[in-house]
Design a protein around this motif. Structure first.
Motif, mmCIF file in Angstrom:
data_model
loop_
_atom_site.group_PDB
_atom_site.id
_atom_site.type_symbol
_atom_site.label_atom_id
_atom_site.label_comp_id
_atom_site.label_asym_id
_atom_site.label_seq_id
_atom_site.Cartn_x
_atom_site.Cartn_y
_atom_site.Cartn_z
ATOM 1 N N PRO A 145 0.827 -1.202 0.000
ATOM 2 C CA PRO A 145 0.000 0.000 0.000
ATOM 3 C C PRO A 145 0.868 1.262 0.000
ATOM 4 O O PRO A 145 1.857 1.350 0.738
ATOM 5 C CB PRO A 145 -0.804 -0.098 1.291
ATOM 6 N N ALA A 146 0.496 2.234 -0.797
ATOM 7 C CA ALA A 146 1.258 3.477 -0.893
ATOM 8 C C ALA A 146 1.288 4.214 0.447
ATOM 9 O O ALA A 146 2.306 4.801 0.809
ATOM 10 C CB ALA A 146 0.658 4.374 -1.978
ATOM 11 N N ARG A 147 0.200 4.159 1.192
ATOM 12 C CA ARG A 147 0.163 4.823 2.510
ATOM 13 C C ARG A 147 1.182 4.226 3.470
ATOM 14 O O ARG A 147 1.803 4.935 4.257
ATOM 15 C CB ARG A 147 -1.227 4.717 3.123
ATOM 16 N N LYS A 148 1.341 2.914 3.407
ATOM 17 C CA LYS A 148 2.301 2.238 4.290
ATOM 18 C C LYS A 148 3.739 2.647 3.938
ATOM 19 O O LYS A 148 4.558 2.880 4.823
ATOM 20 C CB LYS A 148 2.123 0.722 4.166
ATOM 21 N N ILE A 149 4.028 2.759 2.645
ATOM 22 C CA ILE A 149 5.352 3.213 2.209
ATOM 23 C C ILE A 149 5.571 4.651 2.648
ATOM 24 O O ILE A 149 6.635 5.003 3.159
ATOM 25 C CB ILE A 149 5.505 3.059 0.688
ATOM 26 N N ASN A 150 4.551 5.503 2.486
ATOM 27 C CA ASN A 150 4.647 6.897 2.907
ATOM 28 C C ASN A 150 4.955 6.995 4.398
ATOM 29 O O ASN A 150 5.852 7.735 4.810
ATOM 30 C CB ASN A 150 3.348 7.631 2.585
ATOM 31 N N ARG A 151 4.227 6.249 5.216
ATOM 32 C CA ARG A 151 4.453 6.272 6.672
ATOM 33 C C ARG A 151 5.860 5.817 7.022
ATOM 34 O O ARG A 151 6.522 6.397 7.875
ATOM 35 C CB ARG A 151 3.429 5.395 7.386
ATOM 36 N N ALA A 152 6.332 4.758 6.369
ATOM 37 C CA ALA A 152 7.672 4.248 6.661
ATOM 38 C C ALA A 152 8.736 5.279 6.300
ATOM 39 O O ALA A 152 9.671 5.505 7.072
ATOM 40 C CB ALA A 152 7.921 2.941 5.906
ATOM 41 N N ILE A 209 8.397 -0.933 -6.736
ATOM 42 C CA ILE A 209 9.112 -1.265 -5.497
ATOM 43 C C ILE A 209 10.593 -1.469 -5.799
ATOM 44 O O ILE A 209 11.452 -0.961 -5.078
ATOM 45 C CB ILE A 209 8.499 -2.517 -4.826
ATOM 46 N N ALA A 210 10.893 -2.174 -6.875
ATOM 47 C CA ALA A 210 12.293 -2.405 -7.252
ATOM 48 C C ALA A 210 12.992 -1.087 -7.585
ATOM 49 O O ALA A 210 14.138 -0.870 -7.191
ATOM 50 C CB ALA A 210 12.368 -3.353 -8.441
ATOM 51 N N ARG A 211 12.304 -0.191 -8.284
ATOM 52 C CA ARG A 211 12.884 1.100 -8.646
ATOM 53 C C ARG A 211 13.118 1.964 -7.401
ATOM 54 O O ARG A 211 14.170 2.575 -7.243
ATOM 55 C CB ARG A 211 11.959 1.816 -9.628
ATOM 56 N N MET A 212 12.134 2.007 -6.497
ATOM 57 C CA MET A 212 12.284 2.788 -5.265
ATOM 58 C C MET A 212 13.402 2.214 -4.400
ATOM 59 O O MET A 212 14.188 2.970 -3.813
ATOM 60 C CB MET A 212 10.966 2.821 -4.481
ATOM 61 N N ALA A 213 13.485 0.899 -4.313
ATOM 62 C CA ALA A 213 14.541 0.254 -3.530
ATOM 63 C C ALA A 213 15.912 0.620 -4.075
ATOM 64 O O ALA A 213 16.825 0.955 -3.312
ATOM 65 C CB ALA A 213 14.351 -1.263 -3.538
ATOM 66 N N PHE A 222 13.929 -3.418 1.126
ATOM 67 C CA PHE A 222 12.957 -2.328 1.083
ATOM 68 C C PHE A 222 11.629 -2.787 1.686
ATOM 69 O O PHE A 222 11.016 -2.070 2.471
ATOM 70 C CB PHE A 222 12.755 -1.856 -0.358
ATOM 71 N N ARG A 223 11.203 -4.005 1.337
ATOM 72 C CA ARG A 223 9.975 -4.553 1.925
ATOM 73 C C ARG A 223 10.120 -4.710 3.445
ATOM 74 O O ARG A 223 9.191 -4.419 4.193
ATOM 75 C CB ARG A 223 9.642 -5.901 1.302
ATOM 76 N N ASP A 224 11.285 -5.173 3.903
ATOM 77 C CA ASP A 224 11.537 -5.293 5.343
ATOM 78 C C ASP A 224 11.466 -3.929 6.017
ATOM 79 O O ASP A 224 10.961 -3.803 7.127
ATOM 80 C CB ASP A 224 12.905 -5.920 5.606
ATOM 81 N N LEU A 225 11.972 -2.920 5.349
ATOM 82 C CA LEU A 225 11.949 -1.558 5.887
ATOM 83 C C LEU A 225 10.513 -1.078 6.052
ATOM 84 O O LEU A 225 10.155 -0.513 7.086
ATOM 85 C CB LEU A 225 12.714 -0.635 4.944
ATOM 86 N N VAL A 226 9.688 -1.319 5.063
ATOM 87 C CA VAL A 226 8.289 -0.885 5.104
ATOM 88 C C VAL A 226 7.478 -1.728 6.086
ATOM 89 O O VAL A 226 6.657 -1.199 6.834
ATOM 90 C CB VAL A 226 7.658 -0.941 3.697
ATOM 91 N N ASN A 227 7.734 -3.024 6.134
ATOM 92 C CA ASN A 227 6.968 -3.925 7.003
ATOM 93 C C ASN A 227 7.520 -4.029 8.416
ATOM 94 O O ASN A 227 7.050 -4.834 9.198
ATOM 95 C CB ASN A 227 6.881 -5.313 6.368
ATOM 96 N N CYS A 228 8.534 -3.275 8.747
ATOM 97 C CA CYS A 228 9.088 -3.089 10.087
ATOM 98 C C CYS A 228 10.173 -4.032 10.592
ATOM 99 O O CYS A 228 10.719 -3.762 11.641
ATOM 100 C CB CYS A 228 7.985 -2.996 11.135
ATOM 101 N N PRO A 229 10.562 -5.126 9.951
ATOM 102 C CA PRO A 229 11.679 -5.897 10.498
ATOM 103 C C PRO A 229 13.000 -5.121 10.502
ATOM 104 O O PRO A 229 13.845 -5.360 11.352
ATOM 105 C CB PRO A 229 11.787 -7.121 9.601
ATOM 106 N N MET A 230 13.188 -4.181 9.578
ATOM 107 C CA MET A 230 14.421 -3.389 9.551
ATOM 108 C C MET A 230 14.175 -2.042 10.247
ATOM 109 O O MET A 230 13.194 -1.370 9.974
ATOM 110 C CB MET A 230 14.888 -3.133 8.118
ATOM 111 N N SER A 231 15.079 -1.671 11.129
ATOM 112 C CA SER A 231 14.931 -0.412 11.857
ATOM 113 C C SER A 231 15.593 0.739 11.109
ATOM 114 O O SER A 231 16.362 0.539 10.167
ATOM 115 C CB SER A 231 15.558 -0.534 13.251
ATOM 116 N N CYS A 232 15.305 1.924 11.566
ATOM 117 C CA CYS A 232 15.904 3.136 11.007
ATOM 118 C C CYS A 232 17.423 3.097 11.162
ATOM 119 O O CYS A 232 18.158 3.448 10.241
ATOM 120 C CB CYS A 232 15.311 4.343 11.714
#
Length: 87
Positions: free
Chosen positions: A4-11, A54-58, A68-78
């Motif tokens: 979801p674009a909103r989830k990427i925006n929030r991350a 997603i590949a281009r943004m990553a 990138f997916r881990d970053l958005v879905n929270c397993p990877m921290s800032c």
């Protein structure tokens, strides 16, 4: 698998500290000491981001798509992302 674009925006904005500028597209900038370290963009009307975007943004954020997916879905921290960038 789309995200979801909103989830990427929030991350990007809340988790990583990117600033969002609304221009022709939504532009996300990560600045450190007034220098742009990473940037990406997303169209205003998109609700779901497909695998190709997603590949281009990553790539623009210096990550493989899986991280990138881990970053958005929270397993990877800032802090882990900043370490990967060398900040």
């Amino acid at each position: 698998m789309s995200l979801p674009a909103r989830k990427i925006n929030r991350a990007l904005v809340h988790k990583l500290g990117f600033t969002r500028e609304d221009r022709r597209h939504r532009v996300y900038l990560l600045k450190v000491n007034e220098c742009t370290v990473a940037q990406t963009l997303m169209s205003h009307g998109v609700r779901e981001v497909d695998d190709s975007l997603i590949a281009r943004m990553a790539r623009q954020l210096s990550l493989p798509p899986r991280q990138f997916r881990d970053l958005v879905n929270c397993p990877m921290s800032c802090e882990e992302y900043y370490t990967l960038l060398g900040i």
